[in-house]
Design an enzyme around this catalytic site. Structure first.
Site, PDB file in Angstrom:
ATOM      1  N   TYR A 185      -3.909  -5.426 -24.941  1.00 63.84           N
ATOM      2  CA  TYR A 185      -5.149  -4.765 -24.509  1.00 63.84           C
ATOM      3  C   TYR A 185      -5.570  -3.684 -25.495  1.00 63.84           C
ATOM      4  O   TYR A 185      -4.727  -2.916 -25.992  1.00 63.84           O
ATOM      5  CB  TYR A 185      -4.948  -4.099 -23.151  1.00 63.84           C
ATOM      6  CG  TYR A 185      -4.967  -5.058 -21.986  1.00 63.84           C
ATOM      7  CD1 TYR A 185      -6.095  -5.828 -21.708  1.00 63.84           C
ATOM      8  CD2 TYR A 185      -3.870  -5.156 -21.140  1.00 63.84           C
ATOM      9  CE1 TYR A 185      -6.112  -6.692 -20.621  1.00 63.84           C
ATOM     10  CE2 TYR A 185      -3.876  -6.008 -20.053  1.00 63.84           C
ATOM     11  CZ  TYR A 185      -5.010  -6.771 -19.799  1.00 63.84           C
ATOM     12  OH  TYR A 185      -5.017  -7.609 -18.724  1.00 63.84           O
TER      13      TYR A 185
ATOM     14  N   LYS B  30      17.465  11.121  -1.610  1.00 64.26           N
ATOM     15  CA  LYS B  30      16.078  10.951  -1.156  1.00 64.26           C
ATOM     16  C   LYS B  30      15.368   9.898  -2.010  1.00 64.26           C
ATOM     17  O   LYS B  30      15.851   9.550  -3.098  1.00 64.26           O
ATOM     18  CB  LYS B  30      15.351  12.289  -1.240  1.00 64.26           C
ATOM     19  CG  LYS B  30      15.234  12.857  -2.655  1.00 64.26           C
ATOM     20  CD  LYS B  30      14.813  14.320  -2.639  1.00 64.26           C
ATOM     21  CE  LYS B  30      14.669  14.864  -4.042  1.00 64.26           C
ATOM     22  NZ  LYS B  30      14.563  16.341  -4.051  1.00 64.26           N
TER      23      LYS B  30
ATOM     24  N   ARG C 219       7.146  26.770  -1.936  1.00 66.39           N
ATOM     25  CA  ARG C 219       6.883  25.383  -1.568  1.00 66.39           C
ATOM     26  C   ARG C 219       7.282  25.237  -0.111  1.00 66.39           C
ATOM     27  O   ARG C 219       6.445  25.214   0.775  1.00 66.39           O
ATOM     28  CB  ARG C 219       7.683  24.468  -2.502  1.00 66.39           C
ATOM     29  CG  ARG C 219       7.215  23.052  -2.539  1.00 66.39           C
ATOM     30  CD  ARG C 219       7.998  22.231  -3.543  1.00 66.39           C
ATOM     31  NE  ARG C 219       9.425  22.133  -3.249  1.00 66.39           N
ATOM     32  CZ  ARG C 219      10.252  21.287  -3.823  1.00 66.39           C
ATOM     33  NH1 ARG C 219       9.816  20.458  -4.740  1.00 66.39           N
ATOM     34  NH2 ARG C 219      11.530  21.248  -3.501  1.00 66.39           N
TER      35      ARG C 219
ATOM     36  N   MET D  16       0.450  -4.633 -16.952  1.00 62.60           N
ATOM     37  CA  MET D  16       1.029  -4.573 -15.607  1.00 62.60           C
ATOM     38  C   MET D  16       2.349  -5.333 -15.513  1.00 62.60           C
ATOM     39  O   MET D  16       3.318  -4.856 -14.925  1.00 62.60           O
ATOM     40  CB  MET D  16       0.030  -5.129 -14.593  1.00 62.60           C
ATOM     41  CG  MET D  16       0.497  -4.986 -13.153  1.00 62.60           C
ATOM     42  SD  MET D  16      -0.690  -5.605 -11.970  1.00 62.60           S
ATOM     43  CE  MET D  16      -1.869  -4.276 -11.925  1.00 62.60           C
TER      44      MET D  16
HETATM   45  C1  LIG Z   1      15.547  16.964  -4.795  1.00 64.23           C
HETATM   46  C2  LIG Z   1      16.276  18.172  -4.362  1.00 64.23           C
HETATM   47  C3  LIG Z   1      17.561  18.439  -4.861  1.00 64.23           C
HETATM   48  C4  LIG Z   1      18.183  17.652  -5.982  1.00 64.23           C
HETATM   49  O1  LIG Z   1      17.579  18.058  -7.179  1.00 64.23           O
HETATM   50  P1  LIG Z   1      18.031  17.496  -8.612  1.00 64.23           P
HETATM   51  O2  LIG Z   1      17.229  18.305  -9.558  1.00 64.23           O
HETATM   52  O3  LIG Z   1      17.670  16.059  -8.624  1.00 64.23           O
HETATM   53  O4  LIG Z   1      19.488  17.705  -8.732  1.00 64.23           O
HETATM   54  C5  LIG Z   1      18.253  19.509  -4.319  1.00 64.23           C
HETATM   55  N1  LIG Z   1      17.693  20.291  -3.351  1.00 64.23           N
HETATM   56  C6  LIG Z   1      16.448  20.074  -2.887  1.00 64.23           C
HETATM   57  C7  LIG Z   1      15.892  20.972  -1.853  1.00 64.23           C
HETATM   58  C8  LIG Z   1      15.693  19.018  -3.374  1.00 64.23           C
HETATM   59  O5  LIG Z   1      14.450  18.810  -2.934  1.00 64.23           O
END
Ligand SMILES: *Cc1c(COP(=O)(O)O)cnc(C)c1O
Length: 391
Positions: free
Chosen positions: A272, A52, A150, A325
């Site tokens: 800065y 993802k 969640r 930046m």
């Molecule tokens: C992002 C995610 C993972 C992977 O998690 P990691 O901690 O990066 O290994 C697995 N399952 C779900 C549902 C996730 O959202």
């Protein structure tokens, strides 16, 4: 006088183009080795790959190709768009969309053979209805909430849908899954509590391959592996659990070119807010990387809190002053002249100062730093096999 012929270009491969100011090297050999280690750790369970958010910022396509070459057959992405990208390079894989089923978007999943992770009763009913209408047994995962609050079916929802077996005859429940809230803390009692709740709730549903663990869960041992594990961060070299050395190989190295050098007298300020003042005659290099490239501003150095070190060859060069930046300033006073010169490279993240080191300092996690690495940084994929093609 130094000419380009006798310049010592260090730490950056020869393929780097002249117009690149900052370079992210992504080591696909290390990535494949990390996935293979997780695959070994997960025993008989299948090891998927979570790609993802553009494969945690590292580039969905090359990462998916590399994982496929290593034997990965199941992928998880967050969004439909990511799913379509994964599908275009990965015709045979099972691809799950963690967002679940968006309202009225069923055809967008079916059209690309993407599997929604159904995480609420309405999603499940919509998918079942769509499959019934089509007369096709389309695959999907069903996610149960075991305490994270969640995404996922609540216990009451599980009871309701369990009483309607026809729902589960309409589609193919290819996976039943849940997600751990504290898998990075191996001693946290919530891990076992979630595992037991997962077993209680999934027992009410038709039998399907099960999945509970992300990277951290994969290291919690066999009871957490079920039929499939879903590691993300550990594949990319990040730390999956606290309290012990990270066994994964670093995958990313970030380097930036020196744009300018200057000598700064005792008492003069840099950057800065004038947060750094030289306490010795200093040589300062300004390098072409800043928070817009993904080098977090929280990594700024001040008098009270020195910044992390970058490296020129074997020489540490501390970040001094604020990260801005587009630029970082580093103290190169102790680096031999021919190394600290215009156009040469400073490694600001890699094997010596790791992703975890930087994020610990910045008060965040490796996931966030990776996901924020900017597209503006020139990327080099190392260890690409000929089969994987170039990108
Ligand atoms: C992002 C995610 C993972 C992977 O998690 P990691 O901690 O990066 O290994 C697995 N399952 C779900 C549902 C996730 O959202």
């Amino acid at each position: 006088m130094t000419t380009s012929a006798n310049r010592r270009r260090i730490d950056v491969p020869p393929s780097v183009p002249a117009d690149a100011r900052a370079v992210l090297r992504i080591d696909l050999t290390a990535l494949r080795a990390n996935w293979a280690l997780l695959n070994k750790h997960s025993g008989t369970a299948e090891c998927a790959g979570v790609i993802k958010a553009d494969a945690y910022g590292l580039g969905l396509e090359p990462i998916a190709r590399a994982l496929t070459e290593e034997g990965c057959r199941t992928f998880f992405v967050a969004t439909l768009e990511e799913g379509r990208r994964a599908r275009s390079i990965q015709p045979g894989a099972a691809i799950y969309i963690l967002d679940g089923l968006l309202p009225d978007a069923e055809a967008h999943y079916a059209g690309f053979d993407l599997r929604p992770v159904l995480s609420s009763e309405p999603e499940l009913r919509d998918w079942a209805a769509y499959c019934t209408k089509l007369g096709r047994h389309l695959p999907a995962a069903v996610q149960i909430d075991t305490g994270m609050n969640r995404l996922g079916l609540r216990a009451t929802e599980v009871d309701r849908i369990a009483a309607e077996p026809e729902l589960f005859r309409a589609f193919h429940m290819a996976l039943v899954m849940s997600h751990l809230a504290c898998a990075d803390e191996q001693g946290n009692p919530m891990n076992d509590a979630q595992r037991l709740q997962f077993d209680r709730l999934r027992a009410k549903l038709p039998t399907a391959p099960a999945s509970l663990s992300n990277s951290g869960g994969t290291f919690l041992g066999a009871p957490f592996h079920y039929d499939l594990v879903r590691p993300g961060i550990a594949v990319y070299g990040g730390r999956a659990f606290e309290g012990a050395p990270n066994p994964m190989a670093p995958v990313v190295r970030l380097s930036a070119r020196i744009l300018q050098l200057r000598d700064v007298a005792v008492g003069e300020a840099v950057g800065y807010g004038a947060t750094f003042k030289a306490t010795r005659p200093s040589r300062i290099a300004t390098i072409a990387c800043g928070y817009a490239d993904g080098f977090l501003r929280a990594l700024s150095g001040s008098a009270a809190h020195p910044g992390p070190a970058g490296y020129i060859g074997e020489y540490p060069v501390p970040v001094v002053g604020r990260v801005s930046m587009d630029l970082i300033t580093v103290d190169v006073t102790d680096v031999p002249m021919p190394l600290a010169e215009r156009g040469n490279w400073v490694e600001v993240m890699g094997g010596r100062v790791t992703l975890d080191d930087l994020t610990d300092r910045a008060g965040t996690i490796g996931y966030e730093l990776l996901a924020r690495l900017s597209k503006r940084v020139h990327r080099i994929y190392e260890g690409q096999t000929p089969m994987g093609g170039s990108s």
